[in-house]
Design an enzyme around this catalytic site. Structure first.
Site, short mmCIF file in Angstrom:
data_model
loop_
_atom_site.label_atom_id
_atom_site.label_comp_id
_atom_site.label_asym_id
_atom_site.label_seq_id
_atom_site.Cartn_x
_atom_site.Cartn_y
_atom_site.Cartn_z
CD GLN A 155 -10.79 -37.53 14.81
OE1 GLN A 155 -11.08 -38.71 14.91
NE2 GLN A 155 -11.19 -36.79 13.81
CD GLU A 195 -9.03 -2.59 30.72
OE1 GLU A 195 -8.96 -2.53 29.48
OE2 GLU A 195 -8.05 -2.64 31.45
CG HIS A 226 -3.48 -30.28 31.80
ND1 HIS A 226 -3.45 -29.50 30.67
CD2 HIS A 226 -2.22 -30.30 32.29
CE1 HIS A 226 -2.21 -29.06 30.49
NE2 HIS A 226 -1.45 -29.54 31.45
CB THR A 271 -19.48 -7.23 30.30
OG1 THR A 271 -20.49 -6.48 29.60
CG2 THR A 271 -19.48 -6.85 31.77
NE ARG A 285 -2.02 -38.83 32.13
CZ ARG A 285 -2.16 -40.10 32.48
NH1 ARG A 285 -1.21 -40.98 32.23
NH2 ARG A 285 -3.24 -40.50 33.09
#
Length: 132
Positions: free
Chosen positions: A31, A115, A90, A117, A20
């Protein structure tokens, strides 16, 4: 699974940052974008190493709930942060229905819940430290 999700999200972010262009430069030259991706890579590598260390202990017959809890906590929370950062790299492109990050963003949050928290994982670790 969380480590794989995090690695995939990081790869998507790096590939996008290389391709991009904005204001005549690849966005990976900025940066702000580098900070997101480098922080993500550091966390992904740390989560993988912690998971491997836990697996090694299991292989050696030294199974401790706190090691598994630390690995699960670190990997799942890392996956959430890495997916979020990759989505930021993105921008709006990542929110498009059908984009892999759009799916991952909705899916990865579940990994901090199933499984046990993240909060339960912290309780397990705290008890192993004599705090509860």
């Amino acid at each position: 699974m969380c480590n794989g999700i995090a690695e995939y999200a990081l790869r998507l972010g790096v590939e996008y940052a290389r391709e991009r262009r904005a204001f005549g430069e690849r966005i990976g030259a900025y940066q702000y974008v580098q900070e997101h991706l480098v922080s993500s890579r550091a966390e992904v590598e740390a989560a993988k190493l912690l998971t491997l260390a836990c697996a090694r202990l299991v292989d050696e017959g030294v199974e401790t709930p706190e090691n598994a809890a630390l690995a699960k906590l670190t990997a799942s929370e890392t996956a959430v942060r890495v997916v979020d950062r990759s989505l930021r790299v993105h921008g709006a492109t990542g929110w498009v229905r059908g984009h892999p990050l759009e799916f991952l963003y909705r899916y990865v949050r579940m990994m901090t819940i199933i499984e046990g928290t993240s909060e339960i994982q912290k309780v397990i670790v705290a008890r192993s430290m004599g705090l509860g």
